[in-house]
Design a protein around this motif. Structure first.
Motif, mmCIF file in Angstrom:
data_model
loop_
_atom_site.group_PDB
_atom_site.id
_atom_site.type_symbol
_atom_site.label_atom_id
_atom_site.label_comp_id
_atom_site.label_asym_id
_atom_site.label_seq_id
_atom_site.Cartn_x
_atom_site.Cartn_y
_atom_site.Cartn_z
ATOM 1 N N ALA A 39 0.840 -1.200 0.000
ATOM 2 C CA ALA A 39 0.000 0.000 0.000
ATOM 3 C C ALA A 39 0.879 1.255 0.000
ATOM 4 N N LYS A 40 0.446 2.290 -0.691
ATOM 5 C CA LYS A 40 1.192 3.552 -0.763
ATOM 6 C C LYS A 40 0.230 4.722 -0.555
ATOM 7 N N ILE A 41 0.789 5.847 -0.106
ATOM 8 C CA ILE A 41 -0.012 7.053 0.036
ATOM 9 C C ILE A 41 0.707 8.202 -0.662
ATOM 10 N N MET A 42 -0.060 9.047 -1.340
ATOM 11 C CA MET A 42 0.520 10.199 -2.015
ATOM 12 C C MET A 42 -0.267 11.446 -1.622
ATOM 13 N N LYS A 43 0.450 12.451 -1.148
ATOM 14 C CA LYS A 43 -0.177 13.698 -0.717
ATOM 15 C C LYS A 43 0.088 14.778 -1.763
ATOM 16 N N ILE A 44 -0.981 15.453 -2.164
ATOM 17 C CA ILE A 44 -0.865 16.493 -3.196
ATOM 18 C C ILE A 44 -1.285 17.841 -2.617
ATOM 19 N N THR A 80 2.827 16.670 -8.327
ATOM 20 C CA THR A 80 2.730 17.987 -8.952
ATOM 21 C C THR A 80 1.321 18.249 -9.460
ATOM 22 N N GLY A 81 0.545 17.183 -9.605
ATOM 23 C CA GLY A 81 -0.814 17.333 -10.096
ATOM 24 C C GLY A 81 -0.872 17.566 -11.590
ATOM 25 N N GLY A 82 0.288 17.617 -12.241
ATOM 26 C CA GLY A 82 0.349 17.845 -13.678
ATOM 27 C C GLY A 82 0.421 16.552 -14.453
#
Length: 200
Positions: A47-52, A83-85
């Motif tokens: 499992a991984k988590i990514m914060k934007i 980066t959301g890009g």
């Protein structure tokens, strides 16, 4: 009333979306509880988590094991980043399309195949690879230019148009029956609308 998308599911992959850390925590607990009922467990290592765009520093845990925080991940062949890009995803798709084009070099150089056949192979084996997932890209003038330059170079190669011979982009598209990449991508956006309008 507005529906909010909270998760993306595909096969055995689940991508959960949250605006708050507390929501992410509750979703994880709920998922694990539901999974246990059918004999499944969430693997805290996989499992991984990514914060934007957040300064949140709290750590998400699964069975007292910390979930790794990452900067980007690949979901269904598309790269999602903090980066959301979409620059990273476009670069990756372009590399794959370049490889596909290079592998078919004998086809492009063939003198026995008709140009129309070559273009059909190009559309199905190169262009489709390049535009995979393009309906999720954020369109910018720079990204469109990058994609168009690559496609134009490929089409000129297929036609055998090399320096010092010159051919305008419009003439190139006319001869190869192609349209500007911007139009192709925007046409794909319409597919999303058709999907959203379908009954539940």
């Amino acid at each position: 009333m507005q529906n909010r998308l909270e998760d993306l599911d595909f096969a055995d992959d689940i991508c959960m979306l949250s605006h708050r850390f507390q929501d992410a925590k509750e979703q994880t607990i709920s998922l694990e509880s539901t999974a246990r009922q059918i004999g499944l467990l969430i693997n805290p290592v996989k499992a991984k988590i990514m914060k934007i765009n957040t300064a949140q520093t709290k750590k998400l845990q699964i069975r007292h094991k910390e979930v790794e925080n990452i900067e980007e991940f690949t979901y269904l062949g598309s790269i999602i980043s903090t980066t959301g890009g979409t620059d990273e995803d476009i670069k990756a798709r372009k590399r794959k399309a370049q490889q596909a084009f290079a592998m078919l070099k004998p086809v492009w150089r063939s003198t026995t195949l008709r140009t129309s056949t070559k273009l059909r192979l190009f559309n199905s084996n190169v262009k489709s690879v390049l535009l995979y997932g393009s309906e999720t890209w954020r369109e910018t003038s720079a990204s469109i230019k990058t994609l168009q330059v690559f496609l134009n170079r490929c089409l000129r190669n297929i036609l055998g148009a090399r320096w010092p011979d010159t051919i305008s982009n419009k003439e190139l598209w006319k001869r190869t029956k192609q349209e500007p990449i911007e139009i192709t991508i925007r046409t794909r956006w319409k597919w999303i609308g058709h999907t959203l309008r379908k009954p539940t």
